[in-house]
Motif scaffolding. Structure first.
Motif, PDB file in Angstrom:
ATOM      1  N   VAL A  13       2.376  13.584  -1.746  1.00 51.46           N
ATOM      2  CA  VAL A  13       3.128  12.499  -2.371  1.00 51.46           C
ATOM      3  C   VAL A  13       2.440  11.147  -2.188  1.00 51.46           C
ATOM      4  N   ILE A  14       1.498  11.064  -1.230  1.00 47.85           N
ATOM      5  CA  ILE A  14       0.827   9.790  -0.981  1.00 47.85           C
ATOM      6  C   ILE A  14      -0.323   9.623  -1.965  1.00 47.85           C
ATOM      7  N   ARG A  15      -0.049   8.955  -3.037  1.00 49.02           N
ATOM      8  CA  ARG A  15      -1.086   8.670  -4.025  1.00 49.02           C
ATOM      9  C   ARG A  15      -1.439   7.194  -4.003  1.00 49.02           C
ATOM     10  N   ASP A  16      -0.417   6.358  -3.892  1.00 45.45           N
ATOM     11  CA  ASP A  16      -0.642   4.915  -3.815  1.00 45.45           C
ATOM     12  C   ASP A  16      -0.284   4.448  -2.410  1.00 45.45           C
ATOM     13  N   VAL A  17      -1.180   3.702  -1.814  1.00 47.40           N
ATOM     14  CA  VAL A  17      -0.952   3.166  -0.469  1.00 47.40           C
ATOM     15  C   VAL A  17      -0.900   1.657  -0.570  1.00 47.40           C
ATOM     16  N   PRO A  18       0.119   0.991   0.012  1.00 49.78           N
ATOM     17  CA  PRO A  18       1.167   1.623   0.828  1.00 49.78           C
ATOM     18  C   PRO A  18       2.276   2.216  -0.040  1.00 49.78           C
ATOM     19  N   PHE A  19       2.909   3.252   0.460  1.00 49.98           N
ATOM     20  CA  PHE A  19       4.036   3.807  -0.261  1.00 49.98           C
ATOM     21  C   PHE A  19       5.318   3.507   0.525  1.00 49.98           C
ATOM     22  N   ALA A  20       6.451   3.558  -0.163  1.00 46.26           N
ATOM     23  CA  ALA A  20       7.704   3.126   0.460  1.00 46.26           C
ATOM     24  C   ALA A  20       8.783   4.201   0.345  1.00 46.26           C
ATOM     25  N   SER A 214       6.911  -5.930   8.024  1.00 45.35           N
ATOM     26  CA  SER A 214       6.250  -5.118   7.002  1.00 45.35           C
ATOM     27  C   SER A 214       4.846  -5.642   6.721  1.00 45.35           C
ATOM     28  N   GLN A 215       4.725  -6.964   6.613  1.00 50.03           N
ATOM     29  CA  GLN A 215       3.419  -7.555   6.342  1.00 50.03           C
ATOM     30  C   GLN A 215       2.443  -7.271   7.479  1.00 50.03           C
ATOM     31  N   LYS A 216       2.938  -7.373   8.710  1.00 55.35           N
ATOM     32  CA  LYS A 216       2.086  -7.086   9.873  1.00 55.35           C
ATOM     33  C   LYS A 216       1.591  -5.642   9.820  1.00 55.35           C
ATOM     34  N   ALA A 217       2.488  -4.707   9.482  1.00 59.07           N
ATOM     35  CA  ALA A 217       2.107  -3.294   9.408  1.00 59.07           C
ATOM     36  C   ALA A 217       1.044  -3.074   8.335  1.00 59.07           C
ATOM     37  N   ILE A 218       1.217  -3.687   7.185  1.00 62.18           N
ATOM     38  CA  ILE A 218       0.245  -3.527   6.108  1.00 62.18           C
ATOM     39  C   ILE A 218      -1.084  -4.170   6.495  1.00 62.18           C
ATOM     40  N   ASP A 219      -1.017  -5.315   7.187  1.00 66.17           N
ATOM     41  CA  ASP A 219      -2.249  -5.961   7.668  1.00 66.17           C
ATOM     42  C   ASP A 219      -2.997  -5.063   8.650  1.00 66.17           C
ATOM     43  N   ARG A 259      -3.773  -5.889   1.581  1.00 64.78           N
ATOM     44  CA  ARG A 259      -5.150  -6.167   1.987  1.00 64.78           C
ATOM     45  C   ARG A 259      -6.049  -4.968   1.661  1.00 64.78           C
ATOM     46  N   LYS A 260      -7.317  -5.229   1.466  1.00 70.74           N
ATOM     47  CA  LYS A 260      -8.295  -4.171   1.229  1.00 70.74           C
ATOM     48  C   LYS A 260      -9.017  -3.854   2.542  1.00 70.74           C
ATOM     49  N   THR A 261      -9.443  -2.621   2.672  1.00 72.26           N
ATOM     50  CA  THR A 261     -10.195  -2.251   3.881  1.00 72.26           C
ATOM     51  C   THR A 261     -11.671  -2.598   3.733  1.00 72.26           C
ATOM     52  N   THR A 262     -12.137  -2.771   2.499  1.00 68.74           N
ATOM     53  CA  THR A 262     -13.536  -3.127   2.262  1.00 68.74           C
ATOM     54  C   THR A 262     -13.612  -4.164   1.155  1.00 68.74           C
ATOM     55  N   ASN A 269     -19.730  -9.492   3.043  1.00 62.97           N
ATOM     56  CA  ASN A 269     -20.195  -8.395   3.891  1.00 62.97           C
ATOM     57  C   ASN A 269     -21.321  -8.845   4.815  1.00 62.97           C
ATOM     58  N   SER A 270     -22.197  -9.706   4.307  1.00 63.49           N
ATOM     59  CA  SER A 270     -23.304 -10.208   5.124  1.00 63.49           C
ATOM     60  C   SER A 270     -22.792 -11.072   6.274  1.00 63.49           C
ATOM     61  N   ILE A 271     -21.860 -11.985   5.940  1.00 60.82           N
ATOM     62  CA  ILE A 271     -21.282 -12.845   6.980  1.00 60.82           C
ATOM     63  C   ILE A 271     -20.489 -12.022   7.980  1.00 60.82           C
TER      64      ILE A 271
END
Length: 366
Positions: A13-20, A214-219, A259-262, A269-271
């Motif tokens: 069921v986890i296709r989109d992250v975050p899911f609720a 919730s924001q902290k968890a997603i961060d 937020r994105k992980t990359t 990325n250089s910095i």
């Protein structure tokens, strides 16, 4: 076990992250459940939830409607074409939840704390392929949380997720259950394939804390949220203060910054790599200083031993505790953090000096 458990797979069921996951703390009436879930469907929600059996701290409180609530839940999920999750606390609950075609089961904090209860649930799940959510135990014990996950895994379940709902504490804080984020992060570090969810309703205990938690968890890169939602939260039969309306649920989810992980930004990325290299260098210096401190502590232990002086002197500890906190403040460091850090350092100093003090090496006679 830790090597084997890496084969935990992500939920289908986890296709989109975050899911609720959202729904009322308790299914109270058929109308209340349907009205709430219908309102929830209008927002970007993956799954419905409702409490069917409510293990309360003290008897006499509303303890859930029981089996009839599962009948309502099956009807609602079918009509709205959404999967549904319920809590189970014993083998009979598992049997009934499967009978009424629940899609996901979760094990609550009061159950996770008891290996006998978790094992009973695990035995009831033998041969069943259904996703299981495991909440953290009420007390901050990572081993208990891991043990519950391992018991369910050994029952043949491979779609498992952990749900962080905070921990009980005697200390008065703004939270209903203190988050202790580091415990959930440690679990995720040990079990990287395990989906990690957050329950901001139980952590906060009040509606106004749901969004920031919730924001902290997603961060922190959690995979999803479980938020208690009610069509008339002020008049809810359980946990009224921590439930939100479906409309407010939508506002909370819209307000969360994802937020994105990359990043594909090469300059960023250089910095980032340069800053990480600088941090690595500073960390190395910290460890080198800790090693130098250890040499001094060992010498201090020998000197105390030769002069028959106790390892611990309270006046010295109070001086260290105060001065280091003050030094930290002058360097723009948080006082509580510095205090906790030097508590650990001091405990290690006591351990090292005690080891020196009790070393029974025989002196070589000349």
């Amino acid at each position: 076990m830790m090597e084997d458990i890496q084969s935990i797979k992500s939920w289908d069921v986890i296709r989109d992250v975050p899911f609720a996951i959202a729904g009322p703390c308790s299914a109270e009436t058929e109308e209340q459940l349907y009205t709430t879930c219908k309102g929830i469907k209008e927002h970007d929600i993956t799954m419905l939830r409702a409490g069917i059996w409510k293990p309360r701290t003290r008897p006499g409180s509303f303890e859930g409607v029981g089996e009839v609530g599962l009948q309502w839940m099956e009807k609602v999920k079918t009509e709205l074409n959404m999967p549904a999750a319920v809590e189970v606390a014993n083998a009979k609950h598992v049997e009934l939840a499967l009978k009424y075609n629940m899609d996901v089961l979760w094990i609550g904090a009061r159950s996770t704390v008891n290996p006998f209860t978790v094992q009973e649930i695990a035995d009831a799940l033998q041969g069943v392929d259904i996703p299981i959510i495991i909440k953290n135990p009420i007390n901050p014990d990572l081993a208990l949380w891991k043990g519950a996950i391992e018991r369910i895994y050994m029952a043949g379940i491979r779609q498992i997720a952990a749900l962080h709902r905070g921990f009980s504490s005697f200390e008065k804080t703004k939270y209903r259950n203190v988050p202790m984020w580091q415990i959930a992060i440690a679990l995720k570090s040990d079990m990287p394939n395990l989906p990690l969810l957050c329950d901001p309703s139980h952590i906060g205990g009040t509606r106004d804390l749901i969004l920031p938690i919730s924001q902290k968890a997603i961060d922190l890169n959690y995979d999803g949220l479980m938020i208690e939602t009610h069509c008339d939260p002020d008049n809810a039969w359980s946990d009224a203060k921590q439930q939100v309306t479906p409309e407010r649920l939508g506002e909370i989810l819209d307000a969360i910054k994802i937020r994105k992980t990359t990043s594909e930004n090469q300059e960023f990325n250089s910095i980032l790599e340069t800053m990480r290299s600088q941090i690595d260098h500073v960390d190395r210096e910290i460890l080198e200083n800790m090693a130098a401190r250890k040499v001094l502590v060992d010498k201090l232990g020998e000197y105390k031993k030769d002069n028959n002086v106790t390892v611990f002197q309270s006046d010295r500890w109070l001086q260290v505790f105060k001065t280091r906190a003050d030094w930290g403040s002058q360097l723009n460091l948080d006082k509580d953090f510095v205090g906790k850090l030097f508590k650990l350092i001091h405990d290690e100093s006591i351990r090292l000096q005690s080891k020196v003090m009790n070393d029974k090496k025989e002196k070589v006679s000349k």
